[in-house]
Design an enzyme around this catalytic site. Structure first.
Site, mmCIF file in Angstrom:
data_model
loop_
_atom_site.group_PDB
_atom_site.id
_atom_site.type_symbol
_atom_site.label_atom_id
_atom_site.label_comp_id
_atom_site.label_asym_id
_atom_site.label_seq_id
_atom_site.Cartn_x
_atom_site.Cartn_y
_atom_site.Cartn_z
ATOM 1 N N GLU A 143 5.302 -11.535 14.477
ATOM 2 C CA GLU A 143 5.081 -12.000 15.581
ATOM 3 C C GLU A 143 5.173 -13.648 15.649
ATOM 4 O O GLU A 143 5.805 -14.182 16.457
ATOM 5 C CB GLU A 143 3.332 -11.955 15.697
ATOM 6 C CG GLU A 143 2.759 -12.033 17.015
ATOM 7 C CD GLU A 143 1.435 -11.792 16.989
ATOM 8 O OE1 GLU A 143 0.909 -11.044 16.111
ATOM 9 O OE2 GLU A 143 0.719 -12.454 17.981
ATOM 10 N N ARG A 189 0.712 -1.265 0.076
ATOM 11 C CA ARG A 189 0.169 -0.132 -0.015
ATOM 12 C C ARG A 189 0.906 1.168 0.174
ATOM 13 O O ARG A 189 0.638 2.262 -0.370
ATOM 14 C CB ARG A 189 -0.935 0.086 1.238
ATOM 15 C CG ARG A 189 -1.911 -1.237 0.942
ATOM 16 C CD ARG A 189 -2.812 -1.276 2.212
ATOM 17 N NE ARG A 189 -2.173 -1.981 3.128
ATOM 18 C CZ ARG A 189 -2.378 -3.279 3.639
ATOM 19 N NH1 ARG A 189 -3.425 -3.897 3.154
ATOM 20 N NH2 ARG A 189 -1.587 -3.641 4.369
HETATM 21 P P1 AMP Z 1 4.544 -3.212 11.663
HETATM 22 O O1 AMP Z 1 5.596 -3.689 11.010
HETATM 23 O O2 AMP Z 1 4.119 -4.029 12.849
HETATM 24 O O3 AMP Z 1 4.632 -1.841 12.187
HETATM 25 O O4 AMP Z 1 3.164 -3.399 10.571
HETATM 26 C C1 AMP Z 1 3.082 -2.563 9.540
HETATM 27 C C2 AMP Z 1 2.538 -3.300 8.087
HETATM 28 O O5 AMP Z 1 1.691 -4.279 8.426
HETATM 29 C C3 AMP Z 1 1.990 -2.112 7.291
HETATM 30 O O6 AMP Z 1 2.543 -2.281 5.898
HETATM 31 C C4 AMP Z 1 0.511 -2.614 7.444
HETATM 32 O O7 AMP Z 1 0.128 -2.396 6.104
HETATM 33 C C5 AMP Z 1 0.331 -3.656 8.057
HETATM 34 N N1 AMP Z 1 -0.500 -3.945 9.241
HETATM 35 C C6 AMP Z 1 -0.226 -4.226 10.469
HETATM 36 N N2 AMP Z 1 -1.106 -4.174 11.426
HETATM 37 C C7 AMP Z 1 -2.280 -3.700 10.621
HETATM 38 C C8 AMP Z 1 -3.600 -3.446 10.888
HETATM 39 N N3 AMP Z 1 -3.952 -3.545 12.237
HETATM 40 N N4 AMP Z 1 -4.401 -3.272 9.886
HETATM 41 C C9 AMP Z 1 -3.953 -3.248 8.620
HETATM 42 N N5 AMP Z 1 -2.737 -3.152 8.022
HETATM 43 C C10 AMP Z 1 -1.650 -3.606 9.208
#
Ligand code: AMP
Length: 181
Positions: free
Chosen positions: A101, A64
């Protein structure tokens, strides 16, 4: 058209409970970017802090971040560089592992995409734990980039990612926050 009311950006995000697994509230921006006012408002919101900052190139994180980052780059009159999941880029790459995770994932950038000293703006749709953005920033630092900021449509501050980036001295901004994860 006279009774048109501009939608609030937050109301254009669709929340899908228990996707991709139980307990996750998935914040879906496809509804936001399908709306012409939503897309333009989001792109404007991401780029306005950088209208007075020197940005040489915009980097978007798969997938995205490509849609939003491409539009931001176009509006700023700059080029766009993708950071992709492992194995997707055709040229010589450098990669960075990051912890999910469950398990480990890798993102990559073309080894010659960034010239040392280039001022880079990083764009993605959402920051949660910050694992993805942090890995992108490490890749960019290894490429010699000067990171001017990281901008997201959505921050989930309870998961600590944006704070983690700020603790590293980065300028981070987002257009909205959702409480919880
Ligand atoms: P993080 O690495 O945990 O910061 O996760 C970020 C990436 O995962 C981004 O590219 C988001 O598109 C996706 N992502 C993580 N959690 C969500 C969520 N609750 N809703 C939508 N996309 C998420």
């Amino acid at each position: 058209m006279s009774d048109y009311v501009k939608p609030a950006l937050v109301d254009l995000v669709r929340t899908i409970p228990d996707y991709p697994k139980p307990g996750i509230q998935f914040r879906d921006i496809t509804t936001l970017i399908a709306d012409p006012v939503g897309l333009r408002t989001a792109v404007d919101g991401l780029l306005w802090p950088y209208l007075r900052e020197p940005v040489d190139i915009v980097v978007g994180i798969e997938a995205r971040g490509f849609i939003l980052g491409g539009a931001v780059a176009h509006e700023l009159g700059r080029g766009f560089v993708p950071i992709r999941k492992k194995g997707k880029l055709p040229g010589k790459t450098i990669g960075q592992d990051y912890t999910l995770e469950y398990g480990v994932d890798t993102i990559e950038i073309h080894a010659d995409a960034i010239q040392p000293g280039q001022r880079v703006l990083v764009i993605d749709d959402l920051i949660a734990t910050g694992g993805t953005a942090d890995a992108a920033i490490e890749l960019l630092k290894r490429s010699g980039a000067d990171i001017v900021g990281a901008a997201f449509v959505i921050d989930l501050p309870a998961l600590g990612g944006s704070q983690k980036l700020r603790d590293k001295g980065l300028v981070v901004h987002s257009l909205m926050c959702f409480e919880g994860d």
